[in-house]
Design a protein around this motif. Structure first.
Motif, PDB file in Angstrom:
ATOM      1  N   GLY A 155      46.035  42.535  51.685  1.00 32.61           N
ATOM      2  CA  GLY A 155      45.744  41.445  50.759  1.00 32.61           C
ATOM      3  C   GLY A 155      45.084  41.878  49.467  1.00 32.61           C
ATOM      4  N   PHE A 156      45.451  43.057  48.943  1.00 34.08           N
ATOM      5  CA  PHE A 156      44.825  43.560  47.730  1.00 34.08           C
ATOM      6  C   PHE A 156      45.850  44.356  46.924  1.00 34.08           C
ATOM      7  N   ALA A 157      45.473  44.671  45.696  1.00 38.61           N
ATOM      8  CA  ALA A 157      46.243  45.589  44.848  1.00 38.61           C
ATOM      9  C   ALA A 157      45.262  46.540  44.189  1.00 38.61           C
ATOM     10  N   PHE A 158      45.630  47.810  44.110  1.00 41.11           N
ATOM     11  CA  PHE A 158      44.764  48.803  43.471  1.00 41.11           C
ATOM     12  C   PHE A 158      44.996  48.795  41.969  1.00 41.11           C
ATOM     13  N   ASN A 159      43.931  48.617  41.200  1.00 44.89           N
ATOM     14  CA  ASN A 159      44.006  48.611  39.741  1.00 44.89           C
ATOM     15  C   ASN A 159      43.590  49.990  39.242  1.00 44.89           C
ATOM     16  N   PRO A 160      44.537  50.809  38.783  1.00 48.45           N
ATOM     17  CA  PRO A 160      44.187  52.176  38.361  1.00 48.45           C
ATOM     18  C   PRO A 160      43.314  52.209  37.107  1.00 48.45           C
ATOM     19  N   GLU A 161      43.338  51.139  36.298  1.00 52.14           N
ATOM     20  CA  GLU A 161      42.535  51.125  35.083  1.00 52.14           C
ATOM     21  C   GLU A 161      41.053  50.954  35.399  1.00 52.14           C
ATOM     22  N   THR A 162      40.771  50.103  36.367  1.00 55.58           N
ATOM     23  CA  THR A 162      39.366  49.872  36.745  1.00 55.58           C
ATOM     24  C   THR A 162      38.942  50.723  37.929  1.00 55.58           C
ATOM     25  N   GLY A 163      39.902  51.294  38.638  1.00 52.39           N
ATOM     26  CA  GLY A 163      39.582  52.066  39.827  1.00 52.39           C
ATOM     27  C   GLY A 163      39.051  51.211  40.961  1.00 52.39           C
ATOM     28  N   ARG A 164      39.534  49.957  41.038  1.00 48.54           N
ATOM     29  CA  ARG A 164      39.027  49.029  42.046  1.00 48.54           C
ATOM     30  C   ARG A 164      40.171  48.435  42.857  1.00 48.54           C
ATOM     31  N   ALA A 165      39.860  48.058  44.072  1.00 42.24           N
ATOM     32  CA  ALA A 165      40.782  47.263  44.879  1.00 42.24           C
ATOM     33  C   ALA A 165      40.536  45.801  44.544  1.00 42.24           C
ATOM     34  N   GLU A 166      41.569  45.082  44.139  1.00 37.55           N
ATOM     35  CA  GLU A 166      41.427  43.685  43.713  1.00 37.55           C
ATOM     36  C   GLU A 166      42.180  42.786  44.681  1.00 37.55           C
ATOM     37  N   MET A 167      41.490  41.822  45.238  1.00 34.54           N
ATOM     38  CA  MET A 167      42.070  40.936  46.239  1.00 34.54           C
ATOM     39  C   MET A 167      43.100  40.013  45.604  1.00 34.54           C
ATOM     40  N   ASN A 168      44.258  39.897  46.244  1.00 34.32           N
ATOM     41  CA  ASN A 168      45.286  38.969  45.783  1.00 34.32           C
ATOM     42  C   ASN A 168      45.762  38.029  46.878  1.00 34.32           C
ATOM     43  N   ASP A 169      45.195  38.159  48.093  1.00 34.96           N
ATOM     44  CA  ASP A 169      45.580  37.272  49.193  1.00 34.96           C
ATOM     45  C   ASP A 169      44.387  37.122  50.130  1.00 34.96           C
ATOM     46  N   PHE A 170      43.599  36.073  49.890  1.00 35.54           N
ATOM     47  CA  PHE A 170      42.385  35.862  50.679  1.00 35.54           C
ATOM     48  C   PHE A 170      42.720  35.589  52.145  1.00 35.54           C
ATOM     49  N   ALA A 171      43.809  34.854  52.388  1.00 32.88           N
ATOM     50  CA  ALA A 171      44.197  34.554  53.767  1.00 32.88           C
ATOM     51  C   ALA A 171      44.525  35.829  54.533  1.00 32.88           C
TER      52      ALA A 171
END
Length: 477
Positions: A155-171
């Motif tokens: 439920g996430f996508a890795f953002n290479p610009e910020t170096g963070r895992a960003e949630m895209n599916d809370f369920a």
């Protein structure tokens, strides 16, 4: 020592210490709610005495548990800032809900339960403890959702610009398949732990009871607690079996490390006891159950279980070949085998020992019996610790078996530590927190022993069963 190693020791010490309180809180709140509801139904004052008695012990455990739990949050910023930055977008939602909903529910209704004796209607007062228990379940669910994401990120996508895992599916995060098997396993083990605590305390008092009235109070607590231990133990075994198969699917290295299995085998045996080299790579003596590891991992006694050597090469090919991924770290990808091996067996062995003692206690107290031998005293002292330590070893196995990953497949522990953390700073915080926790341990044990010795005190003759005239709130204890 490297700051990373010191930070890991600090997190291990404080987390294992804090988790000693968690299963007792969850399990004991359920038992107390059951006792008070039984008193409402029967109006038998024995159940009210038990409610008040174990309520005092629950409050001591809850208070110390809250204090020790607060430290966990500060550690993420102190020693693990890179980790916090990486997982913050995913962890923010479940942990915020845990604090704003679950802990708020627990603390609010616990306050009403404490100060509502003789003030709130009896049914409403009992409902407060039921809601406290529900709050503990919510709290466990959301915290485990965050931990399960570390075991199996979804439920996430890795953002290479910020170096963070960003949630895209809370369920997906909330209903992670690891979470769906971990939650019942943890809660059932908590019921087992809380009930074992009740049995141990009540059995100790039953053995030293001098009057028929006291025996009539403690014997039902011993019997009900022992039945809960047995039923919960069965649930723990079933849920743990399912969890093992999910674990093998998402973290095959952890299952291989649990057996010290270096070469892929089909069928794979499970060693009840094994001696070998310190790294666990060579076996000198073992007692094995044929095909058992295959069954635990795959559900069939002839299933194939991948070994450490094959998995190590596979992980190197997958994670070590990508130099552009800042959070991938080529290396061994193997946890500490002896610790993983023995924590797995201590988890199961102590849990089974606790269930066996509970079964023996039910037999020894059948048909009105109240045994008083030394074996009973030994059981009373030992039983509360067996499932408690089984819980701790279970979490040690869960977290240690994931190493070297902080977030499996995404971020190693080496890359999680705060970049500016010095050795001196790490040692200072480790020493200070360990000292504080040592003091809290003394306070906890002293308070528990003091109130346990007092036992279930007799009720005053005018205990009301419903709200009467308006009176100011009063602390019942």
């Amino acid at each position: 020592m490297d700051p990373t190693d010191i930070a890991r020791w600090q997190f291990a010490i404080t987390t294992v210490y804090h988790f000693l309180f968690v299963p007792i809180t969850i399990g004991l709140s359920a038992v107390i709610a059951g006792y008070e509801l039984t008193w409402l139904r029967t109006r038998d004052e024995r159940w009210l005495r038990l409610t008040k008695f174990f309520g005092k012990l629950f409050l001591i455990n809850f208070a110390i548990g809250v204090v020790t739990g607060i430290v966990q949050e500060f550690q993420f910023g102190m020693n693990w800032s890179d980790y916090s930055r990486f997982v913050g977008d995913v962890f923010g939602a479940p942990l915020a809900i845990e604090g704003l909903l679950a802990f708020f529910l627990e603390s609010t209704f616990l306050g009403l339960w404490i100060f509502g004796w003789d003030r709130l209607p009896a049914r409403l007062h009992a409902a407060c403890m039921v809601l406290v228990h529900i709050g503990t379940l919510f709290s466990a669910y959301f915290i485990l959702a965050a931990n399960s994401w570390m075991q199996h990120p979804v439920g996430f996508a890795f953002n290479p610009e910020t170096g963070r895992a960003e949630m895209n599916d809370f369920a997906a995060v909330l209903f992670n398949k690891v979470q769906l098997v971990t939650f019942p396993h943890v809660v059932l083990s908590a019921y087992m732990t809380g009930a074992a605590f009740v049995v141990g305390v009540a059995l100790w008092h039953l053995r030293r009871a001098r009057t028929a009235e006291d025996r009539a109070v403690y014997r039902p607590a011993v019997r009900t607690g022992a039945w809960i231990v047995l039923v919960a133990a069965l649930g723990v075994a079933v849920s743990g079996d399912v969890q093992g198969k999910i674990m093998t699917e998402v973290q095959p290295m952890k299952m291989a490390a649990a057996e010290g299995l270096y070469e892929t085998e089909a069928p794979a045996d499970f060693s009840v006891f094994q001696l070998g080299t310190l790294d666990g790579e060579k076996e000198t003596f073992s007692i094995k159950v044929p095909g058992m590891l295959s069954f635990l991992a795959t559900g069939t006694p002839n299933g194939e279980v991948e070994g450490i050597n094959d998995l190590r090469e596979k992980y190197r090919d997958t994670y070590g070949a990508d130099p552009g991924a800042a959070y991938y770290s080529p290396g061994d990808y193997t946890p500490v085998i002896p610790l993983t091996y023995w924590s797995f067996r201590l988890m199961m062995g102590l849990g089974m020992a606790g269930a066996a003692i509970a079964a023996w206690i039910l037999w020894a107290t059948r048909r009105g019996r109240a045994p008083t031998g030394r074996a009973v005293l030994a059981a009373a002292v030992a039983l509360p610790f067996l499932p408690l330590f089984a819980n701790s070893f279970g979490w040690i196995f869960t977290e240690l078996g994931r190493q070297p990953w902080a977030v499996f497949g995404l971020m190693t522990t080496e890359h999680s530590v705060s970049p500016g953390l010095s050795t001196g700073e790490a040692w200072t915080s480790l020493t200070a927190l360990t000292a504080v926790y040592g003091v809290l341990a003394v306070v906890e044990v002293r308070l528990l022993l003091t109130w346990i010795r007092k036992g279930a005190e007799e009720l005053p003759p005018d205990v009301p069963t419903d709200a009467g005239e308006d009176r100011p709130l009063a602390f019942a204890y």
